[in-house]
Design a protein around this motif. Structure first.
Motif, PDB file in Angstrom:
ATOM      1  N   GLU A  80      21.468 -32.368  88.957  1.00 15.23           N
ATOM      2  CA  GLU A  80      21.317 -31.073  89.430  1.00 15.23           C
ATOM      3  C   GLU A  80      22.278 -30.022  89.459  1.00 15.23           C
ATOM      4  N   LEU A  81      23.501 -30.504  89.435  1.00 11.86           N
ATOM      5  CA  LEU A  81      24.795 -29.603  89.263  1.00 11.86           C
ATOM      6  C   LEU A  81      24.773 -28.949  88.027  1.00 11.86           C
ATOM      7  N   GLY A  82      24.140 -29.503  86.869  1.00  9.44           N
ATOM      8  CA  GLY A  82      24.409 -29.098  85.617  1.00  9.44           C
ATOM      9  C   GLY A  82      25.401 -29.518  84.717  1.00  9.44           C
ATOM     10  N   VAL A  83      25.939 -30.783  85.051  1.00 10.63           N
ATOM     11  CA  VAL A  83      26.653 -31.626  84.171  1.00 10.63           C
ATOM     12  C   VAL A  83      26.034 -31.846  82.814  1.00 10.63           C
ATOM     13  N   ASP A  84      26.766 -31.711  81.915  1.00  8.45           N
ATOM     14  CA  ASP A  84      26.305 -31.903  80.434  1.00  8.45           C
ATOM     15  C   ASP A  84      26.077 -33.308  80.080  1.00  8.45           C
ATOM     16  N   VAL A  85      27.134 -34.184  80.440  1.00  8.28           N
ATOM     17  CA  VAL A  85      27.101 -35.621  80.050  1.00  8.28           C
ATOM     18  C   VAL A  85      27.492 -36.491  81.255  1.00  8.28           C
ATOM     19  N   ALA A  86      26.722 -37.561  81.449  1.00  4.47           N
ATOM     20  CA  ALA A  86      27.189 -38.617  82.360  1.00  4.47           C
ATOM     21  C   ALA A  86      27.571 -39.963  81.642  1.00  4.47           C
ATOM     22  N   PHE A  87      28.757 -40.333  81.877  1.00  3.44           N
ATOM     23  CA  PHE A  87      29.343 -41.818  81.464  1.00  3.44           C
ATOM     24  C   PHE A  87      29.325 -42.892  82.354  1.00  3.44           C
ATOM     25  N   ASN A  88      29.196 -44.142  81.793  1.00  6.00           N
ATOM     26  CA  ASN A  88      29.538 -45.253  82.832  1.00  6.00           C
ATOM     27  C   ASN A  88      30.645 -46.049  81.786  1.00  6.00           C
ATOM     28  N   TRP A  89      30.944 -47.141  81.861  1.00  2.00           N
ATOM     29  CA  TRP A  89      31.634 -48.021  81.028  1.00  2.00           C
ATOM     30  C   TRP A  89      31.178 -49.449  80.785  1.00  2.00           C
ATOM     31  N   ASP A  90      31.769 -50.084  79.884  1.00  2.00           N
ATOM     32  CA  ASP A  90      31.349 -51.327  79.357  1.00  2.00           C
ATOM     33  C   ASP A  90      32.365 -52.372  79.665  1.00  2.00           C
ATOM     34  N   HIS A  91      32.337 -52.898  80.852  1.00  2.00           N
ATOM     35  CA  HIS A  91      33.133 -53.896  81.490  1.00  2.00           C
ATOM     36  C   HIS A  91      32.655 -54.759  82.371  1.00  2.00           C
ATOM     37  N   PHE A  92      33.037 -55.862  82.927  1.00  2.00           N
ATOM     38  CA  PHE A  92      32.224 -56.836  83.670  1.00  2.00           C
ATOM     39  C   PHE A  92      33.071 -56.856  85.047  1.00  2.00           C
ATOM     40  N   TYR A  93      34.157 -56.435  85.116  1.00  2.85           N
ATOM     41  CA  TYR A  93      34.877 -56.476  86.071  1.00  2.85           C
ATOM     42  C   TYR A  93      35.698 -55.174  86.677  1.00  2.85           C
ATOM     43  N   PRO A  94      35.895 -54.742  88.120  1.00  6.51           N
ATOM     44  CA  PRO A  94      36.488 -53.615  88.234  1.00  6.51           C
ATOM     45  C   PRO A  94      37.972 -53.434  87.489  1.00  6.51           C
ATOM     46  N   LEU A  95      38.172 -52.101  87.127  1.00  2.00           N
ATOM     47  CA  LEU A  95      39.339 -51.782  86.462  1.00  2.00           C
ATOM     48  C   LEU A  95      40.393 -51.176  87.371  1.00  2.00           C
ATOM     49  N   SER A  96      39.941 -50.768  88.755  1.00  2.00           N
ATOM     50  CA  SER A  96      41.334 -50.593  89.618  1.00  2.00           C
ATOM     51  C   SER A  96      40.715 -50.907  90.994  1.00  2.00           C
ATOM     52  N   GLY A  97      41.361 -50.928  91.809  1.00  6.24           N
ATOM     53  CA  GLY A  97      41.155 -51.384  93.428  1.00  6.24           C
ATOM     54  C   GLY A  97      41.054 -52.795  93.209  1.00  6.24           C
ATOM     55  N   ASP A  98      40.075 -53.262  94.139  1.00  4.48           N
ATOM     56  CA  ASP A  98      39.916 -54.781  94.460  1.00  4.48           C
ATOM     57  C   ASP A  98      39.201 -55.571  93.035  1.00  4.48           C
ATOM     58  N   ALA A  99      40.143 -56.423  92.358  1.00  2.00           N
ATOM     59  CA  ALA A  99      39.687 -56.882  91.327  1.00  2.00           C
ATOM     60  C   ALA A  99      38.442 -57.847  91.316  1.00  2.00           C
ATOM     61  N   GLU A 100      38.324 -58.309  92.555  1.00  8.59           N
ATOM     62  CA  GLU A 100      37.012 -59.033  92.891  1.00  8.59           C
ATOM     63  C   GLU A 100      35.742 -57.916  93.765  1.00  8.59           C
TER      64      GLU A 100
END
Length: 274
Positions: free
Chosen positions: A34-54
């Motif tokens: 709705e804001l008009g962002v051009d591209v939305a990404f996620n990532w391809d991992h199975f666990y958090p990369l920051s914060g609580d590892a679990e």
């Protein structure tokens, strides 16, 4: 192909699929579109990369299929998918299918196929993949991309268009050579000085294989609230002057907050109106 000089600035947002409920991620994606962002990404991992590892975390490609159906205009993709988590022919088929899901109202699909060699050792150990060395993983990426391209040419139905390939990483001897050969978009998190040096190296790899350097869109990461200070705007302008046109902001839970993107969108619109 679009030349670097004529390419508009685009703003991407990477929604980290961690420390949030899926409904929060879905609502955030709606807000970004709705804001008009051009591209939305996620990532391809199975666990958090920051914060609580679990902490909570969701798988990337299943999410992208949902995004394809949910959205109507925003481009989207993984930043980036790990080459060695899936057979490359299967990965090509998954990407082709997700791209078709995103094609709405007679338009082409909207997937950006972001890929890299992989680096997060916990993913490999927990899911039973061979981690190997950096060099081995880059060699595997170089071997997989021709297979992915070949599979796209064989699939029925074919992809809706040439799916743009984004390659992430800044290794100067191997990664940038792979970028020169296969990428439509190159993504890095380099500062301005480093970006300038790596672009010269990428240009050299392109010249060595007869590839037009300007065919590759230059993408870089930026930080939250990047446009709040004159120094950060100066950095954005400097990277844009080097040829970067896709700038991606990362946001994460808990409490996904898309508000910092507004400043980047205002900067984008100002630059594109010049």
């Amino acid at each position: 192909m679009t030349s670097a000089a004529s390419r508009p600035v685009r703003i991407g947002v990477q929604i980290a699929p961690q420390h949030s409920t899926y409904s929060e991620i879905r609502d955030t994606l709606n807000t970004l579109e709705e804001l008009g962002v051009d591209v939305a990404f996620n990532w391809d991992h199975f666990y958090p990369l920051s914060g609580d590892a679990e902490g909570t975390h969701f798988e990337g490609w299943s999410m992208l299929a949902a995004w394809a159906e949910q959205t109507t205009s925003i481009q989207f993709g993984p930043l980036v998918t790990c080459n060695t988590y899936r057979n490359p022919d299967l990965l090509a088929d998954i990407a082709r299918t997700v791209d078709h899901i995103s094609a709405k109202n007679g338009a082409e699909g909207r997937l950006i196929f972001g890929i890299g060699s992989g680096w997060f050792e916990r993913d490999y150990d927990e899911y039973g993949y061979e981690f190997g060395t950096v060099g081995q993983r880059l060699d595997a990426l170089a071997e997989s991309l021709p297979r992915i391209e070949s599979r796209w040419a064989k699939l029925n139905p074919a992809p809706t268009r040439k799916i743009p390939v984004l390659i992430g990483g800044g290794g100067e001897k191997k990664t940038l050579r792979i970028v020169a050969k296969h990428a439509d978009i190159w993504h890095s998190f380099a500062d301005t000085e480093t970006l300038e040096r790596k672009l010269l190296i990428l240009r050299g790899h392109c010249e060595a294989i007869g590839r037009d350097f300007d065919d590759i869109e230059i993408s870089t990461g930026t930080r939250p609230h990047a446009a709040d200070s004159a120094a950060q705007v100066e950095a954005l302008e400097a990277q844009h002057a080097l040829g970067a046109t896709l700038f991606t902001l990362g946001i994460t839970g808990p409490g996904l907050d898309p508000s910092p993107v507004r400043d980047l969108l205002a900067w984008r619109d100002e630059v594109n109106s010049r």
